[in-house]
Design a protein around this motif. Structure first.
Motif, short mmCIF file in Angstrom:
data_model
loop_
_atom_site.label_atom_id
_atom_site.label_comp_id
_atom_site.label_asym_id
_atom_site.label_seq_id
_atom_site.Cartn_x
_atom_site.Cartn_y
_atom_site.Cartn_z
N ARG A 52 0.95 -1.14 0.10
CA ARG A 52 0.00 -0.16 0.00
C ARG A 52 0.83 1.27 -0.06
N GLU A 53 1.89 1.29 0.91
CA GLU A 53 2.78 2.46 0.69
C GLU A 53 3.87 2.71 -0.55
N THR A 58 1.51 7.45 3.04
CA THR A 58 0.41 7.61 3.81
C THR A 58 0.76 8.72 4.96
N CYS A 69 -4.12 -0.76 5.22
CA CYS A 69 -4.43 -1.91 4.26
C CYS A 69 -5.58 -2.68 4.46
#
Length: 169
Positions: A52-53, A58, A69
């Motif tokens: 996700r990063e 974020t 996530c």
């Protein structure tokens, strides 16, 4: 059901002194905090948070990051809070150092609630006095109690989650 961030944050998932020295070890440490509540292996969480990063940082203004996530097998939303005393370069260099990390993991099918929780966390941590007070806490229970008081002050009445549209006309 009334939704509050504190419903998803256990005292055990608060760590006042993160030890991480880079982004990867930071996400691994948050995964360690999330795993007991999420009931999935921490390696699985770390992998999902890293993925996700990579899509985009974020990190937000004010030295806060909310790595999050959605993971198959997780049955409910779980969050954790970690404070990094020295601050960690996380995300883009111009974002500066991040000192407050909030990890969030959710089941794949909770998009609305997941976003609701993220926006509540972001709204709460938007206030510089709260961030300063949080960084001044020394124990998990102190940090948890501070966040609970701040959430109640910001949202005295818990919000009802949006109801599913009725099929009846």
């Amino acid at each position: 059901m009334h939704m509050r961030w504190m419903d998803f944050l256990a005292v055990e998932a608060v760590r006042p002194n993160l030890r991480a020295h880079d982004g990867e070890s930071l996400l691994a440490e948050l995964s360690e905090l999330l795993a007991p509540g999420a009931d999935v292996p921490r390696e699985m969480l770390a992998g999902a948070l890293c993925a996700r990063e990579r899509l985009g940082t974020t990190a937000m203004e004010g030295g806060v990051a909310i790595p999050h996530c959605r993971v198959e097998g997780v049955r409910r939303i779980v969050t954790c809070v970690g404070l990094h005393r020295g601050g960690l370069a996380f995300g883009e260099p111009e974002d500066g150092l991040v000192r407050i990390f909030v990890g969030v993991v959710a089941p794949p099918d909770t998009a609305g609630l997941h976003l609701n929780v993220l926006s509540r966390i972001a709204a709460l941590l938007h206030a510089p006095p709260l961030r300063d007070a949080l960084l001044a806490t020394l124990t998990a229970s102190e940090a948890h109690a501070l966040l609970a008081r701040a959430e109640t002050a910001l949202h005295p009445h818990p919000v009802e989650p949006p109801r599913r549209a009725s099929l009846r006309g």
